[in-house]
Design an enzyme around this catalytic site. Sequence first.
Site, PDB file in Angstrom:
ATOM      1  N   ARG A  31       7.695  -0.044  -8.862  1.00 38.69           N
ATOM      2  CA  ARG A  31       6.963   0.868  -9.738  1.00 38.69           C
ATOM      3  C   ARG A  31       7.916   1.544 -10.707  1.00 38.69           C
ATOM      4  NH1 ARG A  31       5.561   5.003  -7.184  1.00 38.69           N
ATOM      5  NH2 ARG A  31       4.192   5.713  -8.840  1.00 38.69           N
ATOM      6  N   LYS A  55      11.341   4.470   4.023  1.00 40.76           N
ATOM      7  CA  LYS A  55      10.387   3.570   3.357  1.00 40.76           C
ATOM      8  C   LYS A  55      10.464   2.169   3.944  1.00 40.76           C
ATOM      9  CE  LYS A  55       9.114   1.875  -1.257  1.00 40.76           C
ATOM     10  NZ  LYS A  55       9.068   2.207  -2.690  1.00 40.76           N
ATOM     11  N   ARG A  65       8.964  13.725  -4.769  1.00 37.05           N
ATOM     12  CA  ARG A  65       9.877  13.740  -3.620  1.00 37.05           C
ATOM     13  C   ARG A  65       9.621  15.003  -2.822  1.00 37.05           C
ATOM     14  NH1 ARG A  65      11.848   9.697  -4.981  1.00 37.05           N
ATOM     15  NH2 ARG A  65      12.957   9.135  -6.848  1.00 37.05           N
TER      16      ARG A  65
HETATM   17  C1  BTN Z   1       7.711  -0.062  -5.291  1.00 30.60           C
HETATM   18  O1  BTN Z   1       7.829   0.467  -4.198  1.00 30.60           O
HETATM   19  O2  BTN Z   1       8.287   0.390  -6.299  1.00 30.60           O
HETATM   20  C2  BTN Z   1       6.840  -1.285  -5.424  1.00 30.60           C
HETATM   21  C3  BTN Z   1       7.534  -2.521  -4.933  1.00 30.60           C
HETATM   22  C4  BTN Z   1       6.669  -3.763  -5.039  1.00 30.60           C
HETATM   23  C5  BTN Z   1       7.432  -5.009  -4.681  1.00 30.60           C
HETATM   24  C6  BTN Z   1       6.549  -6.228  -4.602  1.00 30.60           C
HETATM   25  S1  BTN Z   1       7.418  -7.618  -3.943  1.00 30.60           S
HETATM   26  C7  BTN Z   1       6.097  -8.667  -4.403  1.00 30.60           C
HETATM   27  C8  BTN Z   1       5.638  -8.224  -5.776  1.00 30.60           C
HETATM   28  N1  BTN Z   1       6.460  -8.830  -6.795  1.00 30.60           N
HETATM   29  C9  BTN Z   1       7.200  -7.939  -7.448  1.00 30.60           C
HETATM   30  O3  BTN Z   1       8.014  -8.200  -8.360  1.00 30.60           O
HETATM   31  N2  BTN Z   1       6.946  -6.713  -6.989  1.00 30.60           N
HETATM   32  C10 BTN Z   1       5.970  -6.727  -5.922  1.00 30.60           C
END
Ligand code: BTN
Length: 253
Positions: A64, A123, A250
């Site tokens: 994100r 996390k 946070r």
């Molecule tokens: C976050 O916590 O910031 C979100 C992470 C999301 C990761 C997943 S892995 C599968 C899919 N492909 C990506 O490039 N991102 C999501």
Amino acid sequence: MVKDQAVWPVQAIEAAVAPWLPGITVEILPEVDSTNSELMRRARAGQTAPVLLVAECQSAGRGRQGRGWASSVGDSLTFSLGLPLAPAAWSGLSLAVGVAVAEALHPRLGLKWPNDLWLDGRKMAGILVEIAAGPERYAVAGVGLNIAARSAQGFSTPPAALRDLWPEADAPGALLRMAGPLVRALRDFEGRGFAPFEARYAARDLLQGRQVTLSDGTAGTARGVHPTGALLVETAQGLQTITSSEVSVRPAS
Ligand code: BTN
């Protein structure tokens, strides 16, 4: 260390999601830049059939707010579910996905707004939901889940992993567990919006009643989520509704 080659139960996954999404394809790629990017590219090229795309390795995983998502072969599960979706409104969708994934995995998993999965203050998984515009909207829900302990380098707290809960956990088994509930959640959201998820989110809300600091410097007390999925924060200026695009949150130390 040489890791065992994963065996993906493709037919069992297809059967698990079929009640809510008949005809979905499960596709396993040895490597791709990002499963979200791949499904967004396909959607922009007009390929909008339902698909659950797994990558054993992502070379440019995305998180994100423009961040990256690192994962390592065998120790992570990285996949995206793509499907045409037509809800009355989109707000709350990413929280609904978080609820479904957390519920499918373990009762002890909490949600840190908007949709991070945490275990005991660390996390374990992240979710990235994106919508491709077009004649029909195509939703892509990407999930990155740590299966085995990851290097703590670059993290203020070392990440959690599913094997902290189940020493025998593996990526194919975790996907089989989550796929049905995830598809069902998207279908429920399409029909009824965030309402069916509100209480379920509240039951896992890790920020409720805690002091939080927003990335714009605002400080206050988290007061749960609004029916739209926005975070409610009680500040000196009154109750503020925070949408995911505005801030990161946070817990104040
Ligand atoms: C976050 O916590 O910031 C979100 C992470 C999301 C990761 C997943 S892995 C599968 C899919 N492909 C990506 O490039 N991102 C999501």
